[in-house]
Design an enzyme around this catalytic site. Structure first.
Site, PDB file in Angstrom:
ATOM      1  N   ASN A 193       6.375  21.712  -1.796  1.00  0.00           N
ATOM      2  CA  ASN A 193       6.088  20.504  -1.060  1.00  0.00           C
ATOM      3  C   ASN A 193       8.034  20.818  -0.617  1.00  0.00           C
ATOM      4  O   ASN A 193       8.797  19.961  -1.295  1.00  0.00           O
ATOM      5  CB  ASN A 193       5.516  19.152  -2.108  1.00  0.00           C
ATOM      6  CG  ASN A 193       5.717  17.646  -1.173  1.00  0.00           C
ATOM      7  OD1 ASN A 193       7.379  18.104  -0.213  1.00  0.00           O
ATOM      8  ND2 ASN A 193       5.145  17.255  -1.775  1.00  0.00           N
TER       9      ASN A 193
ATOM     10  N   ARG B 222       3.096  21.909   2.131  1.00  0.00           N
ATOM     11  CA  ARG B 222       2.603  20.839   2.535  1.00  0.00           C
ATOM     12  C   ARG B 222       4.010  19.654   3.659  1.00  0.00           C
ATOM     13  O   ARG B 222       4.876  20.086   3.807  1.00  0.00           O
ATOM     14  CB  ARG B 222       3.022  19.395   1.857  1.00  0.00           C
ATOM     15  CG  ARG B 222       2.570  17.762   1.615  1.00  0.00           C
ATOM     16  CD  ARG B 222       3.117  17.106   0.800  1.00  0.00           C
ATOM     17  NE  ARG B 222       2.372  15.655   0.955  1.00  0.00           N
ATOM     18  CZ  ARG B 222       3.523  14.632   0.897  1.00  0.00           C
ATOM     19  NH1 ARG B 222       4.694  14.801   0.483  1.00  0.00           N
ATOM     20  NH2 ARG B 222       3.467  13.643   2.004  1.00  0.00           N
TER      21      ARG B 222
ATOM     22  N   HIS C  46      -1.499  10.275   3.891  1.00  0.00           N
ATOM     23  CA  HIS C  46      -2.046  10.598   2.061  1.00  0.00           C
ATOM     24  C   HIS C  46      -3.479  11.537   3.177  1.00  0.00           C
ATOM     25  O   HIS C  46      -4.590  11.121   2.205  1.00  0.00           O
ATOM     26  CB  HIS C  46      -2.358   9.186   1.788  1.00  0.00           C
ATOM     27  CG  HIS C  46      -1.501   9.090   1.179  1.00  0.00           C
ATOM     28  ND1 HIS C  46      -1.171   7.089   0.836  1.00  0.00           N
ATOM     29  CD2 HIS C  46      -0.287   9.197   0.439  1.00  0.00           C
ATOM     30  CE1 HIS C  46      -0.355   6.823   0.357  1.00  0.00           C
ATOM     31  NE2 HIS C  46       0.294   7.962  -0.252  1.00  0.00           N
TER      32      HIS C  46
ATOM     33  N   ARG D  89       8.156  -0.930   0.046  1.00  0.00           N
ATOM     34  CA  ARG D  89       7.529  -0.782   1.779  1.00  0.00           C
ATOM     35  C   ARG D  89       6.574  -2.141   2.062  1.00  0.00           C
ATOM     36  O   ARG D  89       5.889  -2.110   1.177  1.00  0.00           O
ATOM     37  CB  ARG D  89       6.395   0.013   2.165  1.00  0.00           C
ATOM     38  CG  ARG D  89       7.881   1.452   2.028  1.00  0.00           C
ATOM     39  CD  ARG D  89       6.745   2.492   2.643  1.00  0.00           C
ATOM     40  NE  ARG D  89       6.924   3.613   1.780  1.00  0.00           N
ATOM     41  CZ  ARG D  89       6.093   4.945   1.849  1.00  0.00           C
ATOM     42  NH1 ARG D  89       5.159   4.584   2.541  1.00  0.00           N
ATOM     43  NH2 ARG D  89       5.965   5.640   0.766  1.00  0.00           N
TER      44      ARG D  89
ATOM     45  N   GLU E  54      -3.100  16.656  -4.912  1.00  0.00           N
ATOM     46  CA  GLU E  54      -2.926  16.874  -3.551  1.00  0.00           C
ATOM     47  C   GLU E  54      -2.681  18.124  -3.469  1.00  0.00           C
ATOM     48  O   GLU E  54      -2.813  19.420  -2.416  1.00  0.00           O
ATOM     49  CB  GLU E  54      -2.196  15.944  -3.296  1.00  0.00           C
ATOM     50  CG  GLU E  54      -2.138  14.741  -2.353  1.00  0.00           C
ATOM     51  CD  GLU E  54      -1.138  13.730  -2.543  1.00  0.00           C
ATOM     52  OE1 GLU E  54      -0.280  13.410  -3.451  1.00  0.00           O
ATOM     53  OE2 GLU E  54      -1.333  13.507  -1.598  1.00  0.00           O
TER      54      GLU E  54
END
Ligand code: ADP
Length: 402
Positions: A7, A93, A182, A243, A387
């Site tokens: 990643n 990713r 996601h 956020r 993930e």
């Protein structure tokens, strides 16, 4: 064989190495502060005696190439990867695949160009991913690189779910639509939820709630995503650590006109200074929980707004799906906060969502579990996400070895 998952961000690379026979994670770590005077390398691995070991080191890591070199040297020195020829694939990713990518693909020049093409949609993420992909291809030309996109699972949404009600040319010429993120996590927990329910995924209707620092909800009908809360970017939807999630777009105009904020300032305000942090000064849910228990009003309000928004999405997705087999909680908050799960599901008995308070708050429970009462028609499941494992398995499938 082994699969390495990378990643790559703009200044860091996280990695995890899996053994494909049993999908055990045998090493993981991170290279951080690439390009800064002092970089950081953290490495954890399963030693020959089966015990976990770790190391931490500081040294300059000028580029992503040195970063990946360092990772492979660590893997070699600790016996996790004797030779690069043991690698069946490298899974990368990638946050944004635009509308191009509906599934993982083996990287070639055209794929690199397509990822570059969507940089305007993910300027903070895709350039870092590309650096990692290009270095991996150069350093290990014989190992196929496979890209797995956060957006791919959401590509089954219908235009009614992914289009914004704005002029047509903004979609056709500028690709402004909802993409969702996601996706790898939502897909992984959906598959695991189906296994826990004892039904094939393609017969399951699910509402999946990934609640971490970033948070998103997804409506899944017969195993496919039909709606998700994040949009053009990961800013839309639920309340997150920093956020704001859903907001009247006129707030942005107001901030610009009346407070004189620039686009950069508005971007920073809504992405980094809002959400839980903006409401109560802290973005760690554990700390917020502690403060709320002491009667800290802003912490209580932050939890209240978070839960109110979650409930709205559960209700909206229930209406879209018609029938729901399970509500699935995952991510740091979804997996660990019994309180947020209980509040989000409170009062939904008439929808068949009835919590088993004891099972939900059992502190000794870890792993995949059902926390709803047997009489509820809708199961409430806690499914830890993974993930990296999903990326590793999808990479293996893409190269035809699974
Ligand atoms: P990221 O999106 O960065 O991967 P995580 O999925 O790790 O984030 O989730 C981080 C969030 O999970 C933080 O808000 C953290 O406070 C929260 N969290 C972790 N453990 C607990 C817990 N036991 N109770 C409540 N919240 C928790």
């Amino acid at each position: 064989m082994k699969v390495l998952v990378l990643n790559s961000g703009s200044s860091s690379i996280k990695y995890q190495l899996f053994r494909s026979e049993d999908w055990v994670s045998i090493a993981n770590g991170l290279v951080a502060r690439i390009g800064e005077p002092e970089g950081e390398l953290r490495h954890a691995w399963l030693a020959a005696d089966g015990k976990e070991a770790s190391s931490r080191e500081s040294c300059p890591i000028p580029t992503h190439a040195e970063g990946i070199d360092n990772i492979v040297a660590c893997l070699r020195d600790t016996g996790s990867l004797a030779d690069v020829s043991e690698l069946a694939a490298i899974g990368h990713r990638v946050v944004h695949g635009g509308s191009h990518f509906k599934e993982p693909v083996i990287v070639d020049d055209a794929v690199v160009e397509a990822i570059r093409d969507v940089i305007p949609l993910a300027p903070l993420h895709n350039p870092g991913h590309l650096s990692g992909i290009e270095v991996a291809r150069r350093l290990f030309p014989r190992v196929p690189s496979v890209v797995v996109f956060d957006t791919a699972f959401h590509q089954t949404m219908a235009p009614t779910a992914y289009r914004y009600a704005i002029p047509e040319y903004l979609y056709t010429e500028h690709r402004i639509r909802r993409y969702g993120f996601h996706g790898t996590s939502h897909y992984y927990v959906a598959k695991r939820a189906a296994a826990v329910l004892g039904k094939p995924l393609n017969t399951c209707n699910l509402i999946s709630l990934h609640l971490g620092n970033g948070a998103s909800a997804t409506a899944i009908r017969v195993g496919k995503c039909i709606d998700t809360s994040m949009g053009l970017t990961p800013l839309e939807g639920l309340v997150m650590g920093t956020r704001c999630g859903d907001i009247d777009p006129a707030v942005l105009i107001y901030l610009s006109k009346n407070l004189g904020l620039s686009t950069e300032q508005i971007d920073r305000l809504l992405n980094r200074e809002s959400g839980l942090l903006g409401m109560c000064g802290v973005n760690d849910m554990r700390e917020i929980d502690r403060l709320a228990a002491q009667g800290h009003e802003r912490a209580e309000l932050a939890i209240g707004v978070t839960v109110h928004r979650l409930k709205k999405y559960i209700g909206a997705y229930y209406a879209e799906l018609g029938k729901v087999d399970a509500v699935v909680f995952t991510g740091g908050i979804g997996e660990n906060s019994a309180k947020i799960r209980a509040l989000a599901c409170q009062g939904l008995d008439r929808l068949g969502i009835i919590m088993d308070d004891e099972a939900n708050s059992a502190t000794d429970s870890r792993g995949e579990r059902c926390v709803s009462a047997p009489e509820g028609a809708v199961k409430v499941l806690v499914i830890p996400t993974n993930e990296e494992l999903e990326i590793a398995q999808q990479a293996m499938t893409a190269v035809g070895l699974q």
